[in-house]
Scaffold this active site. Structure first.
Site, PDB file in Angstrom:
ATOM      1  NE  ARG A  58      -3.929   2.050   2.258  1.00  0.00           N
ATOM      2  CZ  ARG A  58      -4.165   2.935   3.224  1.00  0.00           C
ATOM      3  NH1 ARG A  58      -3.479   2.879   4.354  1.00  0.00           N
ATOM      4  NH2 ARG A  58      -5.076   3.872   3.074  1.00  0.00           N
ATOM      5  CG  HIS A  62      -1.203   5.312  -0.750  1.00  0.00           C
ATOM      6  ND1 HIS A  62      -2.026   6.225  -0.139  1.00  0.00           N
ATOM      7  CD2 HIS A  62      -1.930   4.170  -0.857  1.00  0.00           C
ATOM      8  CE1 HIS A  62      -3.208   5.660   0.112  1.00  0.00           C
ATOM      9  NE2 HIS A  62      -3.155   4.415  -0.324  1.00  0.00           N
ATOM     10  CG  ASN A  90      -1.477   9.166   1.906  1.00  0.00           C
ATOM     11  OD1 ASN A  90      -2.019   8.243   1.302  1.00  0.00           O
ATOM     12  ND2 ASN A  90      -0.748  10.088   1.303  1.00  0.00           N
ATOM     13  N   PRO A 156     -10.114   8.513  -4.547  1.00  0.00           N
ATOM     14  CG  PRO A 156     -10.148   7.301  -6.535  1.00  0.00           C
ATOM     15  CD  PRO A 156      -9.215   8.025  -5.606  1.00  0.00           C
ATOM     16  CG  HIS A 186      -7.791  -5.059  -2.701  1.00  0.00           C
ATOM     17  ND1 HIS A 186      -8.882  -4.465  -3.299  1.00  0.00           N
ATOM     18  CD2 HIS A 186      -6.869  -4.071  -2.553  1.00  0.00           C
ATOM     19  CE1 HIS A 186      -8.627  -3.189  -3.508  1.00  0.00           C
ATOM     20  NE2 HIS A 186      -7.419  -2.921  -3.056  1.00  0.00           N
TER      21      HIS A 186
END
Length: 331
Positions: A58, A62, A90, A156, A186
């Site tokens: 992740r 990011h 974040n 989003p 995921h």
């Protein structure tokens, strides 16, 4: 917490491009043990917490989806600037300590040589391997950026349509195959209840109705884990967390094709994930991953390499930070 790793929408003003000037084993002469050191540090943290690879993935996502893979997400805020890590999406990023530890070890051996951007990309790769993926050959040679602004971070909703998510990916030169594949991350992640609450109780602004596509047994389990009175969407750090792959029969945090079997069976937690089962290209690819799990591992490696090449700084661009949390002193 890995739920939204792949959905950072870039404004066109900051859309990076892929730079094909990286090299496998870039540090073979300047710091021969660089990749070994990063791997050892990641493994130590993994043995204490098997969810570390999800956090590293992740963090890498990011970073790369804002200004490219330049380690800007690692920078701390200063008196005159609010950094990316302070942006609301974040605030639940983690594993900064893993990167700090790896960088500290590298500085002892070859100071000022290995960039924080490469440390992060390598750590994410090593996390993939520890979670059941491949230890793919990762091109390195990234330089570190010196700009990090919270205002650049736009995250989003997980209710993005496949079309909107594909557009965000194409904005950084990734495609629908990469989108479908990288959402497989995921399978090792978890998210906060606030990201699924609308699917459970007020789907598409209905009153009390759930998303009819959710498997009934999983719906009951999710409602038990996420009762409406404990969900705190306004304070995501306190909101309960749930595994994103509810149907896995494997140990948690294993990167494999069970994620795709789940979504094809109506057992995806996030709406975007579930939507992969309802478009032709993505559903066919998901089915292929289920029938040939090794194909998923191979494609995940390819898509990670492609992601890690987005908007990189090389040559004389940027700098090699001595501390990943701050830019080097100009004096």
């Amino acid at each position: 917490m890995a739920a939204l790793s792949l959905l950072l929408l870039l404004s066109l003003a900051h859309a990076p491009t892929i730079v094909l000037s990286l090299e496998v084993h870039y540090y073979r002469k300047s710091c021969p043990r660089a990749e070994i050191i990063v791997k050892q540090v990641v493994r130590r943290h993994f043995l204490r917490d098997p969810s570390v690879p999800a956090g590293l993935l992740r963090l890498h996502f990011h970073d790369c989806f804002v200004r490219g893979c330049d380690a800007s997400v690692l920078l701390d805020s200063t008196a005159d600037n609010v950094a990316e890590k302070e942006a609301a999406p974040n605030l639940t990023l983690r594993t900064f300590d893993v990167i700090d530890a790896a960088k500290a070890e590298l500085e002892k051996v070859c100071s000022g040589v290995v960039s924080c951007a490469d440390v992060l990309a390598l750590a994410a790769r090593d996390g993939v391997a520890l979670s059941g993926g491949a230890a793919y050959a990762l091109p390195t040679g990234r330089r570190d950026g010196n700009v990090s602004m919270a205002s650049d971070v736009r995250l989003p909703s997980p209710y993005f349509s496949i079309q909107a998510a594909e557009a965000a990916f194409r904005n950084i030169t990734l495609d629908l195959v990469d989108l479908t594949t990288l959402l497989g991350a995921h399978g090792v992640g978890f998210c906060h209840c606030g990201f699924v609450i609308d699917r459970l109780y007020n789907f598409q602004a209905t009153t009390g109705l759930s998303d009819p596509r959710i498997d009934p047994a999983m719906l009951a389990a999710l409602k038990q884990q996420c009762p409406p009175e404990v969900v705190l969407p306004s304070n995501v750090t306190e909101d309960p967390k749930i595994l994103l792959n509810q149907a896995t029969t494997s140990p948690p945090f294993l990167l494999d094709a069970t994620f795709y079997r789940s979504l094809l069976n109506g057992k995806a937690v996030l709406q975007l994930d579930q939507d992969l089962a309802f478009t032709d290209v993505t559903s066919r690819l998901a089915a292929r991953f289920v029938s040939n799990p090794k194909r998923f591992v191979r494609q995940f490696s390819k898509s990670m390499i492609k992601l890690g090449s987005v908007g990189v700084l090389t040559g004389g661009e940027g700098e090699i930070r001595l501390n990943c949390r701050r830019v080097n002193s100009k004096t």
